[in-house]
Write a protein that holds these residues in place. Structure first.
Motif, PDB file in Angstrom:
ATOM      1  N   LYS A  61       4.717  19.399  36.924  1.00 50.77           N
ATOM      2  CA  LYS A  61       5.990  20.126  36.917  1.00 50.77           C
ATOM      3  C   LYS A  61       5.898  21.252  35.903  1.00 50.77           C
ATOM      4  CE  LYS A  61       7.636  15.722  36.972  1.00 50.77           C
ATOM      5  NZ  LYS A  61       7.916  14.628  36.245  1.00 50.77           N
TER       6      LYS A  61
ATOM      7  N   ALA B 246       7.086  18.430  45.448  1.00 48.51           N
ATOM      8  CA  ALA B 246       8.191  18.492  44.493  1.00 48.51           C
ATOM      9  C   ALA B 246       7.809  19.284  43.253  1.00 48.51           C
ATOM     10  CB  ALA B 246       8.642  17.087  44.109  1.00 48.51           C
ATOM     11  N   HIS B 247       6.571  19.128  42.802  1.00 50.07           N
ATOM     12  CA  HIS B 247       6.149  19.897  41.636  1.00 50.07           C
ATOM     13  C   HIS B 247       6.140  21.389  41.954  1.00 50.07           C
ATOM     14  CE1 HIS B 247       3.928  16.281  39.623  1.00 50.07           C
ATOM     15  NE2 HIS B 247       5.214  16.062  39.806  1.00 50.07           N
TER      16      HIS B 247
ATOM     17  N   ASP C 252      10.874  15.102  41.519  1.00 56.57           N
ATOM     18  CA  ASP C 252      10.412  13.726  41.792  1.00 56.57           C
ATOM     19  C   ASP C 252      11.575  12.757  42.007  1.00 56.57           C
ATOM     20  OD1 ASP C 252       7.702  14.312  41.753  1.00 56.57           O
ATOM     21  OD2 ASP C 252       7.558  14.013  39.595  1.00 56.57           O
ATOM     22  N   THR C 253      12.379  13.078  42.995  1.00 57.65           N
ATOM     23  CA  THR C 253      13.441  12.161  43.407  1.00 57.65           C
ATOM     24  C   THR C 253      12.918  11.344  44.586  1.00 57.65           C
ATOM     25  OG1 THR C 253      14.366  13.764  44.947  1.00 57.65           O
ATOM     26  CG2 THR C 253      15.245  13.783  42.702  1.00 57.65           C
ATOM     27  N   PRO C 254      13.562  10.217  44.913  1.00 56.59           N
ATOM     28  CA  PRO C 254      13.129   9.455  46.083  1.00 56.59           C
ATOM     29  C   PRO C 254      13.174  10.315  47.351  1.00 56.59           C
ATOM     30  CG  PRO C 254      14.671   8.177  44.777  1.00 56.59           C
ATOM     31  CD  PRO C 254      14.673   9.580  44.215  1.00 56.59           C
ATOM     32  N   LEU C 255      12.260  10.047  48.273  1.00 54.93           N
ATOM     33  CA  LEU C 255      12.273  10.758  49.549  1.00 54.93           C
ATOM     34  C   LEU C 255      13.636  10.646  50.194  1.00 54.93           C
ATOM     35  CD1 LEU C 255       8.791   9.893  51.075  1.00 54.93           C
ATOM     36  CD2 LEU C 255       9.532  12.059  50.107  1.00 54.93           C
TER      37      LEU C 255
ATOM     38  N   SER D  47       6.821  14.168  48.163  1.00 53.93           N
ATOM     39  CA  SER D  47       7.876  13.754  47.257  1.00 53.93           C
ATOM     40  C   SER D  47       9.029  14.713  47.442  1.00 53.93           C
ATOM     41  CB  SER D  47       7.371  13.730  45.814  1.00 53.93           C
ATOM     42  OG  SER D  47       6.821  14.972  45.470  1.00 53.93           O
ATOM     43  N   SER D  48      10.100  14.454  46.769  1.00 58.58           N
ATOM     44  CA  SER D  48      11.302  15.228  46.979  1.00 58.58           C
ATOM     45  C   SER D  48      11.832  15.722  45.642  1.00 58.58           C
ATOM     46  CB  SER D  48      12.333  14.345  47.684  1.00 58.58           C
ATOM     47  OG  SER D  48      13.301  15.133  48.313  1.00 58.58           O
TER      48      SER D  48
ATOM     49  N   HIS E 189       0.881  15.199  48.152  1.00 57.91           N
ATOM     50  CA  HIS E 189       1.798  14.177  47.649  1.00 57.91           C
ATOM     51  C   HIS E 189       3.185  14.507  48.172  1.00 57.91           C
ATOM     52  CE1 HIS E 189       3.768  12.184  43.886  1.00 57.91           C
ATOM     53  NE2 HIS E 189       3.981  11.519  44.995  1.00 57.91           N
TER      54      HIS E 189
ATOM     55  N   ASP F 104       1.364  18.638  45.202  1.00 58.33           N
ATOM     56  CA  ASP F 104       2.628  17.901  45.078  1.00 58.33           C
ATOM     57  C   ASP F 104       3.774  18.835  45.442  1.00 58.33           C
ATOM     58  OD1 ASP F 104       5.097  16.867  43.843  1.00 58.33           O
ATOM     59  OD2 ASP F 104       3.760  15.310  43.060  1.00 58.33           O
TER      60      ASP F 104
END
Length: 112
Positions: A31, A63-64, A106-109, A98-99, A96, A61
């Motif tokens: 991030k 989300a990153h 990095d929240t849940p999908l 991710s959400s 990766h 990633d």
């Protein structure tokens, strides 16, 4: 600067061990926040050039990647910018999934 050099040597040692064990090692862009060593895609490309072993590749990633552009563009433009980042990344081993939200990476999908 010494911290950066120490981390580069650590990555190199991990990659050599991966090569010896016939494993793939995947590093990823973290991030965007202060003090992260690999916080830009160009940094990861530099790491790959420095180590120069076939066993080290990259993880992308999603989300990153959003942490670089969030709050700067709308959702559709953001998707295009993320895809452009993916295309520029060298030696991609995996993605990766991710959400993220505008407030948190990095929240849940399905929650970002």
């Amino acid at each position: 600067m010494r911290c950066f050099e120490t981390n580069l040597e650590s990555f190199h040692r991990i990659a050599r061990k991966g090569r010896d064990l016939d494993l793939k090692i995947a590093a990823e862009v973290m991030k965007k926040k202060p003090m992260d060593i690999i916080a830009e895609h160009e940094h990861l490309d530099s790491l790959l050039e420095y180590i120069d072993l076939d066993c080290i590749e990259t993880t992308f990633d999603i989300a990153h990647a959003t942490s670089f552009f969030k709050n700067l563009v709308d959702g559709e433009a953001l998707n295009g910018m993320i895809i452009n980042c993916m295309r520029r990344l060298r030696k991609m081993h995996n993605v990766h999934l991710s959400s993220a939200t505008s407030a948190k990476v990095d929240t849940p999908l399905l929650r970002g």
